[in-house]
Design a protein around this motif. Structure first.
Motif, PDB file in Angstrom:
ATOM      1  N   MET A  54       0.869  -1.175   0.000  1.00 16.77           N
ATOM      2  CA  MET A  54       0.000   0.000   0.000  1.00 16.77           C
ATOM      3  C   MET A  54       0.910   1.230   0.000  1.00 16.77           C
ATOM      4  N   ASN A  58       0.073   3.761   5.403  1.00 16.26           N
ATOM      5  CA  ASN A  58      -1.329   3.365   5.318  1.00 16.26           C
ATOM      6  C   ASN A  58      -1.782   2.917   6.709  1.00 16.26           C
ATOM      7  N   LYS A  59      -2.943   3.348   7.143  1.00 15.48           N
ATOM      8  CA  LYS A  59      -3.415   3.037   8.481  1.00 15.48           C
ATOM      9  C   LYS A  59      -3.919   1.595   8.589  1.00 15.48           C
ATOM     10  N   ASP A  62      -0.063  -2.695   5.789  1.00 17.58           N
ATOM     11  CA  ASP A  62       0.967  -2.218   4.860  1.00 17.58           C
ATOM     12  C   ASP A  62       0.872  -2.837   3.475  1.00 17.58           C
ATOM     13  N   ARG A  70      -5.319  -8.482   4.422  1.00 18.01           N
ATOM     14  CA  ARG A  70      -4.539  -7.300   4.809  1.00 18.01           C
ATOM     15  C   ARG A  70      -3.430  -7.703   5.778  1.00 18.01           C
TER      16      ARG A  70
END
Length: 151
Positions: A54, A58-59, A62, A70
């Motif tokens: 990402m 990115n919250k 990654d 994810r």
């Protein structure tokens, strides 16, 4: 396509340069840290496990797998990793000076997050967990719960 050998050689050279600088200036430390270690770790893991990265910072995660899982990637040179929230899946590595890494943990984020249950959030907003504890948790992860390496 990433040239795996060149990538590993570049990281090895980075650490060799830091070591040479430390020998030139005794008492000074030039160990890569902070964002650099995080970015190196994210790239090493994405390359080794075939993940899609990402955008930086990115919250919550990654990268993601081809199946859409994810993945939060944590890279360290110390003896602990820090977490702000519960990830879906986590891969924690320790970067080695030769450009390779040791996989410390590869499994569900819930296994790690459960270790913080009932604990107040630290003032810096990050829970710490030792690599020793992560290795113990990793030994409990079943093979079908891991993201497999491709390289």
């Amino acid at each position: 396509m990433i040239d795996h050998s060149k990538f590993q050689a570049l990281i090895k050279n980075l650490y060799a340069t830091a070591k040479e600088m430390e020998s030139m200036f005794p008492g000074r430390h030039f160990t890569p840290d902070g964002h650099m270690v995080g970015s190196i770790g994210e790239c090493l893991v994405a390359d080794a496990y075939g993940l899609e990265l990402m955008a930086a910072s990115n919250k919550g995660y990654d990268a993601f797998t081809k199946a859409g899982k994810r993945v939060e990637i944590k890279a360290t040179q110390s003896n602990a990793a820090a977490f702000r929230s519960e990830p879906e899946h986590t891969i924690v590595i320790k970067i080695l000076p030769d450009g390779s890494f040791d996989e410390i943990y590869n499994g569900p984020g819930s296994f790690i997050w459960s270790q913080f249950s009932g604990k107040a959030m630290p003032s810096n907003g990050q829970y710490q967990i030792s690599l020793k504890r992560l290795k113990i948790l990793n030994s409990r992860v079943k093979d079908d719960q891991r993201v497999p390496k491709i390289t």
